[in-house]
Motif scaffolding. Structure first.
Motif, PDB file in Angstrom:
ATOM      1  N   CYS A 170      10.988   5.488   2.133  1.00 21.11           N
ATOM      2  CA  CYS A 170      10.078   5.530   0.980  1.00 21.11           C
ATOM      3  C   CYS A 170       9.239   6.800   1.101  1.00 21.11           C
ATOM      4  N   PRO A 171       8.662   7.266  -0.015  1.00 22.23           N
ATOM      5  CA  PRO A 171       7.837   8.480   0.062  1.00 22.23           C
ATOM      6  C   PRO A 171       6.618   8.278   0.958  1.00 22.23           C
ATOM      7  N   LEU A 172       6.075   9.405   1.378  1.00 20.15           N
ATOM      8  CA  LEU A 172       4.943   9.428   2.296  1.00 20.15           C
ATOM      9  C   LEU A 172       3.763  10.102   1.601  1.00 20.15           C
ATOM     10  N   ILE A 173       2.576   9.506   1.719  1.00 22.81           N
ATOM     11  CA  ILE A 173       1.365  10.166   1.218  1.00 22.81           C
ATOM     12  C   ILE A 173       0.469  10.386   2.432  1.00 22.81           C
ATOM     13  N   ILE A 174       0.180  11.643   2.713  1.00 19.51           N
ATOM     14  CA  ILE A 174      -0.588  11.961   3.916  1.00 19.51           C
ATOM     15  C   ILE A 174      -2.051  12.121   3.522  1.00 19.51           C
ATOM     16  N   SER A 175      -2.887  11.243   4.069  1.00 29.55           N
ATOM     17  CA  SER A 175      -4.325  11.322   3.792  1.00 29.55           C
ATOM     18  C   SER A 175      -4.940  12.306   4.771  1.00 29.55           C
ATOM     19  N   VAL A 199       5.826  -1.611   1.561  1.00 29.25           N
ATOM     20  CA  VAL A 199       5.145  -0.716   0.617  1.00 29.25           C
ATOM     21  C   VAL A 199       6.146   0.217  -0.057  1.00 29.25           C
ATOM     22  N   ALA A 200       5.831   0.623  -1.302  1.00 30.72           N
ATOM     23  CA  ALA A 200       6.728   1.521  -2.028  1.00 30.72           C
ATOM     24  C   ALA A 200       6.506   2.980  -1.628  1.00 30.72           C
ATOM     25  N   ALA A 201       5.348   3.262  -1.057  1.00 30.83           N
ATOM     26  CA  ALA A 201       5.083   4.574  -0.432  1.00 30.83           C
ATOM     27  C   ALA A 201       4.153   4.258   0.725  1.00 30.83           C
ATOM     28  N   TYR A 202       4.325   4.996   1.812  1.00 29.61           N
ATOM     29  CA  TYR A 202       3.457   4.743   2.965  1.00 29.61           C
ATOM     30  C   TYR A 202       2.341   5.786   2.982  1.00 29.61           C
ATOM     31  N   ALA A 259       7.012  13.802  -0.063  1.00 29.10           N
ATOM     32  CA  ALA A 259       5.676  13.655   0.525  1.00 29.10           C
ATOM     33  C   ALA A 259       4.594  14.233  -0.373  1.00 29.10           C
ATOM     34  N   GLY A 260       3.454  13.561  -0.388  1.00 31.26           N
ATOM     35  CA  GLY A 260       2.289  14.034  -1.137  1.00 31.26           C
ATOM     36  C   GLY A 260       1.061  14.045  -0.250  1.00 31.26           C
ATOM     37  N   LEU A 261      -0.031  14.538  -0.817  1.00 32.36           N
ATOM     38  CA  LEU A 261      -1.270  14.678  -0.053  1.00 32.36           C
ATOM     39  C   LEU A 261      -2.361  13.860  -0.739  1.00 32.36           C
ATOM     40  N   GLU A 262      -3.171  13.168   0.057  1.00 36.96           N
ATOM     41  CA  GLU A 262      -4.350  12.487  -0.499  1.00 36.96           C
ATOM     42  C   GLU A 262      -5.584  13.088   0.174  1.00 36.96           C
TER      43      GLU A 262
END
Ligand code: FMN
Length: 317
Positions: A98-103, A43-46, A135-138
């Motif tokens: 890779c970048p991380l998106i935290i749900s 994946v390009a971001a996890y 890192a981002g937030l979902e």
């Protein structure tokens, strides 16, 4: 070869294929397939499974079943909760290349606020100022398998707007809002999220459904209802992405039944800048990487650019 990199807010993605929350446990995959999964993730971001404030056991079993063209699940946001995520998972996830998106999922606006605040502190400590590019937030406001909070917020434009406004004030990084398709007008909810400050929209979460046990003729799932996913929902999900593309000036992360490169092309043509692999990843955990590669070939073969493909379904022939 075509350049597949994508800028999703402050996050730079090498290609536009990521995982859908809750459908890829990257450390478990590494235990099964070897450390290369962590060194070169498909994946390009996890995207993490949805993290809740408190530990949750989730719904009673059975919680998952294969259905015609898909699967139905009623996991109910089980997980060890924020403390364990921050202490054990976050440092390891930040080690991925890779970048991380935290749900995250909450049962009130206050819970989302606490989770976002704790994550920001932890990211500042672990990464320093540059965390915004890592890192981002979902916001999961769309889980059909719980009975309040994140399940209901996404069904209401006003509640969605208020939640996003609150989190926007305290979260300077990428803010994605994941929408439920179990509403009459998903575009209206998307508009509310973006006008309240969301940077991107993820669509869609699962469709609320029910399966009947053939012997007892009673509901099969312990929770009675569950969320339907997989190829069976693809045309429904495409319609949502299509309508959202017309409604919001924000990037869309499209998902719902993606299993082949043709599916990826269809989602992008309807308006998805980035796509996510969910249920299909259970069958082939490396699928996201394969689709990225196939996308480059498909664009080349068709003489299409990424910009030309994005939203193509909205333009006259
Ligand atoms: C087993 C399972 C667990 C899921 N867990 C989450 C979750 O924790 N958070 C979330 O936002 N979505 C969750 N989802 C929804 C997926 O992220 C995705 O939105 C949905 O499955 C549609 O994509 P698909 O048809 O490719 O599976 C889950 C889906 C499945 C099948």
């Amino acid at each position: 070869m075509v350049d597949l990199s994508v800028q999703l807010g402050p996050l730079r993605l090498d290609h536009p294929v990521i995982n859908a929350s809750g459908t890829m446990e990257i450390f478990e995959l590494a235990e099964t397939f070897g450390p290369h999964v962590l060194e070169r993730p498909p994946v390009a971001a996890y995207v993490s499974k949805t993290v809740t404030l408190k530990p949750r056991a989730g719904n009673p079993p059975p919680r998952i079943l294969e259905t015609a063209g898909g699967m139905i699940n009623a996991i109910g946001l089980s997980g060890p909760g924020l403390d364990v995520f921050v202490k054990e998972d976050l440092p390891r996830l930040l080690g991925l290349p890779c970048p991380l998106i935290i749900s995250i999922g909450g049962f009130s606006t206050g819970e989302y606020e606490v989770i976002a605040g704790r994550l920001q502190e932890a990211l500042e400590q672990l990464v320093g100022e540059g965390w915004i590019e890592r890192a981002g937030l979902e916001l999961n406001i769309s889980c059909p398998n719980v009975h309040s909070g994140c399940a209901s917020i996404g069904s209401d434009t006003h509640e969605t707007g208020e939640l996003v406004k609150t989190i926007r004030k305290r979260w300077p990084g990428l803010l994605v809002v994941k929408l439920t398709p179990n509403v009459a007008d998903i575009a209206a909810v998307g508009r509310a999220a973006v006008s309240a400050g969301a940077d991107a929209i993820a669509a869609v979460n699962t469709y609320k459904g029910l399966v009947v046990d053939r012997v007892s003729l009673r509901p099969y799932l312990g929770n009675i209802t569950g969320g339907l996913s997989g190829p069976a929902i693809k045309p429904l999900a495409l319609r949502s992405v299509y309508e959202l593309f017309d409604a919001v000036e924000a990037p869309i992360i499209g998902m719902g039944g993606i299993a082949t490169v043709e599916d990826v092309l269809e989602f992008m043509s309807c308006g998805a800048l980035v796509v996510a692999v969910g249920s299909a990843g259970f069958r082939d955990p490396g699928l996201a990487g394969v689709l990225a590669h196939q996308l480059a070939v498909a664009l080349d073969t068709r003489g299409l650019t990424r910009a030309g493909l994005l939203g193509l379904a909205h333009r006259p022939v």
